[in-house]
Every structure is written in structure tokens, then in C-alpha cells.
Design an enzyme around this catalytic site. Structure first.
Site, PDB file in Angstrom:
ATOM      1  N   ALA A  70       0.844  -1.188   0.000  1.00 38.18           N
ATOM      2  CA  ALA A  70       0.000   0.000   0.000  1.00 38.18           C
ATOM      3  C   ALA A  70       0.884   1.245   0.000  1.00 38.18           C
ATOM      4  CB  ALA A  70      -0.916  -0.003   1.220  1.00 38.18           C
ATOM      5  N   GLY A 115      -0.515  -4.948   0.805  1.00 38.55           N
ATOM      6  CA  GLY A 115      -1.671  -4.942  -0.077  1.00 38.55           C
ATOM      7  C   GLY A 115      -1.447  -5.724  -1.351  1.00 38.55           C
ATOM      8  N   GLU A 118      -2.101  -9.240  -0.475  1.00 38.82           N
ATOM      9  CA  GLU A 118      -3.548  -9.381  -0.296  1.00 38.82           C
ATOM     10  C   GLU A 118      -4.269  -9.415  -1.640  1.00 38.82           C
ATOM     11  OE1 GLU A 118      -4.526  -7.360   3.950  1.00 38.82           O
ATOM     12  OE2 GLU A 118      -3.487  -6.069   2.517  1.00 38.82           O
ATOM     13  N   GLU A 138       2.819  -5.601   7.664  1.00 35.06           N
ATOM     14  CA  GLU A 138       2.133  -4.503   8.338  1.00 35.06           C
ATOM     15  C   GLU A 138       2.482  -4.395   9.815  1.00 35.06           C
ATOM     16  OE1 GLU A 138      -0.453  -5.457   4.745  1.00 35.06           O
ATOM     17  OE2 GLU A 138       0.738  -6.575   6.206  1.00 35.06           O
TER      18      GLU A 138
END
Length: 266
Positions: A70, A115, A118, A138
Site C-alpha cells: 500500500a 496490499g 492481499e 504490516e
């Protein structure tokens, strides 16, 4: 089909016209997911879902990186109320990918972290290059995965292995990812895209309605108890007897033997 955003575009594979490629292309940031990229991914997922000419999908970020994570700069100073809205958009975009009613494969080169990992988890299959690195780092930022990692990863590799990756935030090399079931195939880095296309191109001539039903039945069944899952299966199984492909498939089996049906996708 061709849908184009600034950082995400949908293209048709050159050799397989029924394979759509969702291409993430934000090279200066290693394809990091900011709000715009996330929005464009959601739009791409909606586009390929609605297009009947698309029979399967490849997620691809290019040779350098799948998605490095991200965009931390964009979110670092957000407050709680702002992040509630921001994270909803991120989750919704990846859920839109997961719910594409067609076989989807992530072609992972380079980094697929946070991300990016993910996003790969939202696909049905993952093909990784030998030098690829995956992970959910994270925790090293003082937070947890927020775009499905805590839910999709344990369903894929089991809770203990998922907790190891989430608690430590460590990066996983391609071979270990294969061993724990995080990816399905490891190939030479230069072969990632071709191997990913090959994995889903074989579904192009399959019974599209039945494939969509199979995907939804498996995915929804994982989210519920066994009895409910069996009922979902029974209803989809019965419903497919209203399709042209069911008639074609069973008639072909009786008259010509298995594996020779030519499906219309209806």
C-alpha cells in the site's frame, strides 16, 4: 476488451482472446496501492466480470514488481475516521477481484507485499517467479493487514502458518511460498506471465456458467458451516440443469464419451 485508467488497464492477451489481463502499471512507486490505483482495480474487476467475452483473468504488475504494498505516504497521517473510509475502499476493491465470476490467476514477479500480497490472495491461483517475495509486513508498521490478509491467508495456508507470517511480518521467498501453499507454481522470472496465462487459458472453452457456480460454491462454502455449504452446492448443482451447457455436456458424454463437449458458455 480494453479499459484504461492512469495506473490500471485491462487488455486482451495477444494469443488468447478470451483471457483478460488486469495490468497494474505505476512503475515509479513499484505499483503501490494508493486510493486511485485501488479505485481503478475495482473498476477493472467490474469490467471483466460483466464482459461475457472474457472467460478468465490474469492479474499482472510487470516484471519488476507485482504490487510492492500500500502507499504508506498516503495513509500515514490519516486519522481513525478517515481510515475507516479508506480501508473500506481498499477492502471493497480486493473483494471485487475475489468475486470475479471467472478463474483468476495472479502473475507474481518481484515484490507482492502488504496490499500486494492481499491482492494476490484474492485470486484463485498464484504463479510466482523464482525471485519473487511475498509477505504481510504490516506489523512492522504498528498495524495489521487491512485488505483481507488476516482472513484469506489462514483460509489458504492454515491459521498457524498465517499467524507466523502476520506476527513476524517476514518476507517469504517463492520456494517457501510454494511449500506452504501460498503460491501454486514457481517458474523462472521471465516465464511468469506466460505460465499464468497458460494456467487459466485452458478454461476459455469451458462451461462458463458452471465454472462461475463452482467458484462461488467453493468460496461461499469456506465462509459457512458444512450443512450450509452443502445446501449452496445442491442449489447451484440443480440450477445448472437450466443451462444449455449442461444439455450439451451430458449429451456429448452419452454420444461421444467424456471430454469432447463443445460448450457455448450459456
Amino acid at each position: 476488451m480494453e479499459l484504461v485508467g492512469e495506473f490500471v488497464r485491462v487488455e486482451t492477451d495477444e494469443e488468447h482472446s478470451a483471457v483478460a489481463v488486469i495490468r497494474i502499471d505505476r512503475p515509479k512507486a513499484l505499483n503501490a496501492l494508493n486510493a486511485q490505483v485501488t479505485r481503478e482495480i475495482a473498476e477493472a474487476a467490474a469490467g471483466v466480470s460483466a464482459d461475457a467475452s472474457v472467460r478468465s483473468v490474469v492479474l499482472y504488475g510487470g516484471e519488476r514488481a507485482f504490487v510492492a504494498g500500500a502507499d504508506i505516504k498516503e495513509m500515514a497521517d490519516l486519522g481513525h475516521a478517515q481510515m475507516l473510509e479508506y480501508s473500506r475502499g481498499l477492502q471493497n476493491a480486493l473483494t471485487a477481484v475475489a468475486r470475479i465470476p471467472k478463474p483468476v490467476v495472479a502473475a507474481v514477479s518481484g515484490y507482492a507485499l502488504g496490499g500486494g500480497c492481499e491482492l494476490a490472495l484474492a485470486a484463485d491461483f498464484r504463479v510466482a517467479g523464482a525471485k519473487a517475495k511475498l509477505g504481510l509486513p504490516e506489523i512492522t508498521l504498528g498495524v495489521i493487514p487491512g485488505a483481507g490478509g488476516t482472513q484469506r491467508l489462514p483460509r489458504l495456508v492454515g491459521p498457524a502458518r498465517a499467524k507466523d507470517l502476520i506476527f513476524t511480518g517476514r518476507h517469504v521467498r517463492a520456494q517457501e511460498a510454494l511449500e506452504i501453499g501460498l503460491v501454486d507454481e514457481v517458474v523462472a522470472d521471465e516465464e511468469v506471465y506466460a505460465a499464468a496465462v497458460a494456467r487459466v487459458a485452458r478454461f476459455a472453452d469451458g462451461p462458463a456458467v458452471a465454472l462461475a457456480a463452482a467458484k462461488e460454491t467453493v468460496d461461499r462454502g469456506l465462509e459457512t458451516d458444512l450443512d450450509s455449504g452443502l445446501e449452496i452446492e445442491r442449489l447451484h448443482f440443480s440450477g445448472l440443469f437450466a443451462t444449455e451447457d449442461q444439455k450439451t455436456g451430458m449429451r456429448s458424454f452419452i454420444e461421444r464419451g467424456p471430454g469432447k463437449a463443445e460448450f457455448s458458455g450459456r
